[in-house]
Design a protein around this motif. Structure first.
Motif, PDB file in Angstrom:
ATOM      1  N   TRP A  75       0.829  -1.205   0.000  1.00  0.00           N
ATOM      2  CA  TRP A  75       0.000   0.000   0.000  1.00  0.00           C
ATOM      3  C   TRP A  75       0.855   1.243   0.000  1.00  0.00           C
ATOM      4  O   TRP A  75       2.040   1.215   0.284  1.00  0.00           O
ATOM      5  CB  TRP A  75      -0.946   0.024   1.200  1.00  0.00           C
ATOM      6  N   LEU A  76       0.184   2.346  -0.301  1.00  0.00           N
ATOM      7  CA  LEU A  76       0.698   3.657   0.009  1.00  0.00           C
ATOM      8  C   LEU A  76      -0.346   4.299   0.908  1.00  0.00           C
ATOM      9  O   LEU A  76      -1.527   3.971   0.840  1.00  0.00           O
ATOM     10  CB  LEU A  76       0.960   4.491  -1.247  1.00  0.00           C
ATOM     11  N   LYS A  77       0.092   5.190   1.778  1.00  0.00           N
ATOM     12  CA  LYS A  77      -0.851   5.784   2.731  1.00  0.00           C
ATOM     13  C   LYS A  77      -0.339   7.143   3.173  1.00  0.00           C
ATOM     14  O   LYS A  77       0.759   7.242   3.715  1.00  0.00           O
ATOM     15  CB  LYS A  77      -1.007   4.854   3.945  1.00  0.00           C
ATOM     16  N   ASP A  78      -1.148   8.178   2.928  1.00  0.00           N
ATOM     17  CA  ASP A  78      -0.857   9.477   3.518  1.00  0.00           C
ATOM     18  C   ASP A  78      -1.089   9.360   5.016  1.00  0.00           C
ATOM     19  O   ASP A  78      -1.949   8.584   5.462  1.00  0.00           O
ATOM     20  CB  ASP A  78      -1.791  10.553   2.935  1.00  0.00           C
ATOM     21  N   ASP A  79      -0.360  10.137   5.811  1.00  0.00           N
ATOM     22  CA  ASP A  79      -0.473  10.016   7.266  1.00  0.00           C
ATOM     23  C   ASP A  79      -1.913  10.195   7.754  1.00  0.00           C
ATOM     24  O   ASP A  79      -2.333   9.533   8.689  1.00  0.00           O
ATOM     25  CB  ASP A  79       0.445  11.029   7.950  1.00  0.00           C
TER      26      ASP A  79
END
Ligand SMILES: [Zn+2]
Ligand SMILES: [Zn+2]
Length: 138
Positions: A75-79
């Motif tokens: 995944w990618l995830k913004d804070d």
């Protein structure tokens, strides 16, 4: 719950709900990390993850995660944002369709799936490549 996993199965992912649409991103971070583009499927509900997850922060506001055993992108995830899962974790990309393209002006000129007519099915590929004895499913 929608269940997914990495290539080796060490990382298991469960989500209550996922978006119906998936995105493709062609920003520099996504093209380098994703090997050409980054497909993403947003979580819309509770997420549970087990297994050997590693993260990398290419930018100060977000992380990218992968399985430390097999290297699968997870995944990618913004804070402050939801998990944006790699659709390949889920069978049939959890039924999602490609809904939008981000950084579309940076999409390589030659990348146009719609006009590619030379398509090989799984059965055709595996018939012509007997070194893949049990298909592509480990
Ligand atoms: Zn793995
Ligand atoms: Zn991107």
């Amino acid at each position: 719950m929608i269940e997914g996993r990495c290539l080796c199965g060490a990382v298991q992912v469960r989500a209550e709900r996922l978006s119906d649409g998936m995105s493709a991103c062609f920003c520099t971070n996504c093209t380098r990390w994703g090997g050409g583009l980054q497909l993403a499927l947003k979580s819309l509900g509770g997420v549970e993850v087990t297994g050997p997850v590693k993260v990398y922060r290419a930018v100060p506001f977000a992380e990218r995660a992968w399985c430390d055993t097999c290297g699968s992108s997870l995944w990618l995830k913004d804070d402050d944002g939801p998990h944006e899962f790699c659709p390949g974790l889920f069978p049939n990309a959890a039924g999602a369709g490609l809904s939008h393209i981000v950084y579309a002006d940076r999409m390589p000129d030659g990348l146009d799936f719609a006009n590619v007519t030379d398509r090989v099915s799984a059965a055709e590929y595996e018939r012509d490549n007997p070194f893949v004895p049990e298909g592509d499913m480990p």
